[in-house]
Design a protein around this motif. Sequence first.
Motif, PDB file in Angstrom:
ATOM      1  N   GLU A 166     -11.069   5.362 -12.233  1.00  0.00           N
ATOM      2  CA  GLU A 166      -9.784   5.788 -11.670  1.00  0.00           C
ATOM      3  C   GLU A 166      -9.395   4.867 -10.517  1.00  0.00           C
ATOM      4  OE1 GLU A 166      -7.733   9.805  -9.724  1.00  0.00           O
ATOM      5  OE2 GLU A 166      -9.686   9.926 -10.727  1.00  0.00           O
ATOM      6  N   ARG A 168      -8.237   3.410  -7.127  1.00  0.00           N
ATOM      7  CA  ARG A 168      -8.272   3.869  -5.740  1.00  0.00           C
ATOM      8  C   ARG A 168      -7.408   2.982  -4.834  1.00  0.00           C
ATOM      9  NH1 ARG A 168      -9.078   8.119  -7.079  1.00  0.00           N
ATOM     10  NH2 ARG A 168     -10.974   9.385  -6.957  1.00  0.00           N
ATOM     11  N   LYS A 169      -7.426   1.672  -5.074  1.00  0.00           N
ATOM     12  CA  LYS A 169      -6.641   0.773  -4.230  1.00  0.00           C
ATOM     13  C   LYS A 169      -6.171  -0.422  -5.052  1.00  0.00           C
ATOM     14  CE  LYS A 169      -7.842   0.078   0.054  1.00  0.00           C
ATOM     15  NZ  LYS A 169      -6.648   0.579   0.805  1.00  0.00           N
ATOM     16  N   GLN A 250       1.601   5.299  -1.136  1.00  0.00           N
ATOM     17  CA  GLN A 250       0.491   6.259  -1.126  1.00  0.00           C
ATOM     18  C   GLN A 250       0.634   7.267  -2.263  1.00  0.00           C
ATOM     19  OE1 GLN A 250      -2.128   6.061   1.213  1.00  0.00           O
ATOM     20  NE2 GLN A 250      -3.055   7.410  -0.312  1.00  0.00           N
ATOM     21  N   GLY A 253      -4.347  10.070  -5.057  1.00  0.00           N
ATOM     22  CA  GLY A 253      -5.710   9.555  -5.108  1.00  0.00           C
ATOM     23  C   GLY A 253      -5.816   8.052  -5.030  1.00  0.00           C
ATOM     24  N   ALA A 254      -4.722   7.387  -4.683  1.00  0.00           N
ATOM     25  CA  ALA A 254      -4.738   5.918  -4.676  1.00  0.00           C
ATOM     26  C   ALA A 254      -3.732   5.374  -3.669  1.00  0.00           C
ATOM     27  CB  ALA A 254      -4.434   5.378  -6.067  1.00  0.00           C
ATOM     28  N   GLN A 255      -3.942   4.116  -3.322  1.00  0.00           N
ATOM     29  CA  GLN A 255      -3.045   3.444  -2.385  1.00  0.00           C
ATOM     30  C   GLN A 255      -2.748   2.044  -2.906  1.00  0.00           C
ATOM     31  OE1 GLN A 255      -4.278   1.597   1.597  1.00  0.00           O
ATOM     32  NE2 GLN A 255      -3.422   3.566   2.261  1.00  0.00           N
ATOM     33  N   TYR A 274      -8.830  -2.031  -7.554  1.00  0.00           N
ATOM     34  CA  TYR A 274     -10.152  -1.464  -7.278  1.00  0.00           C
ATOM     35  C   TYR A 274     -10.185  -0.010  -7.747  1.00  0.00           C
ATOM     36  CZ  TYR A 274     -10.364  -5.522  -4.196  1.00  0.00           C
ATOM     37  OH  TYR A 274     -10.340  -6.804  -3.702  1.00  0.00           O
ATOM     38  N   GLY A 275     -11.222   0.328  -8.487  1.00  0.00           N
ATOM     39  CA  GLY A 275     -11.381   1.694  -8.962  1.00  0.00           C
ATOM     40  C   GLY A 275     -12.702   2.286  -8.531  1.00  0.00           C
ATOM     41  N   GLN A 276     -13.018   3.446  -9.078  1.00  0.00           N
ATOM     42  CA  GLN A 276     -14.244   4.137  -8.707  1.00  0.00           C
ATOM     43  C   GLN A 276     -15.501   3.406  -9.181  1.00  0.00           C
ATOM     44  OE1 GLN A 276     -13.090   7.965 -10.500  1.00  0.00           O
ATOM     45  NE2 GLN A 276     -13.395   8.887  -8.496  1.00  0.00           N
ATOM     46  N   TYR A 279     -13.841  -3.457 -10.187  1.00  0.00           N
ATOM     47  CA  TYR A 279     -12.601  -4.092  -9.755  1.00  0.00           C
ATOM     48  C   TYR A 279     -12.203  -5.198 -10.718  1.00  0.00           C
ATOM     49  CZ  TYR A 279     -15.499  -7.877  -7.677  1.00  0.00           C
ATOM     50  OH  TYR A 279     -16.375  -8.917  -7.470  1.00  0.00           O
TER      51      TYR A 279
END
Length: 338
Positions: A166, A168-169, A250, A253-255, A274-276, A279
């Motif tokens: 998932e 994240r950034k 924003q 769950g992510a930015q 980048y994920g859980q 990347y």
Amino acid sequence: LTLFTSLPIGVVFSQQIASKPIRIAVAGTTHSHVNWILGRKNQSDAVIVGIFETDKQLIDRQVAKYKLDASLVYNDLNAMLDKVKPDVVVAFGSIYDHMAVVQAAAPRGIHVMVEKPLATNVKHALEMKALADKYKIRILTNYETSWYPTTEKTYRLVHDSAYVGEIRKVVIHDGHEGPKEIGVNKEFLDWLADPVKNGGGALIDFGCYGANLMTYLMKGAEPLSVTAVSATYKPDIYPKVDDETTIIVQYPGAQCIIQASWNWPFGRKDMEVYGQTGYVISANNTAMRKRNKQSKAEETAIITAEEVSVYVDPFSYLADVITGKLTVPPYSLYSLDN
């Protein structure tokens, strides 16, 4: 650029399918990206049937440079549309002028592709959407990064293989040294540095790429907030618009951090996801680095159009959409709702 099904929007082999070429009219030629269509030789999928431009000196230069037939040129948009009856208009004037192009084309049932971004303001964007719905036309927006094999590969690594988990950034960098600094034509620079005709500076010129890419990666999910910090570091060159903007988008769950600049030491269009669990970093249209928890070390790869089946020519993509060979999914890279 890809469908959300197993068939990508930009299928390389479908460009070879023989069919009657679509008739393209060009509306405005001040944008330097117009060379993509003016320099494109008529092919089996699309032909230029008219060019609208009111700047005679500019269009005379372009006719000579690209060895165009001068009879294609018109100085009245409506007269051109009525005379040549195109299937689609591609807009390469100022972003503000996109509205007038749609207003002229939509009632005539003519589809439209605009050079990025769609509009300078929300009012124009909503009016274009209303016209598209009323007159049953397609409006597409052309972003260079839509043709990047790395864009498609990143999407697949995020959603199809779950390589990164998932999101994240996401960090997206776009821009160059500045339009004047890299020597764009005067006609282009005049409106790029105009807060009305362009809607802003680097914020609009390059921030739009990140917004488009993140919307695609997030499948149209609505963010919780959007924050932008803009500055003008070269007021002697760009007194009316920003030349530096950072946007933070924003989600629950992510930015996403979008860095749009006319101050980079060189041109760049790159993206980091980048994920859980991993990347993916795209340095340009073909170069990629990636790693996840199952990898012993970072891997590098060159991604080709053939590997991911993506169009590298937006006008071939446009032709297949107009002729019904392709359907534009919601929130995909060229879509009106992205």
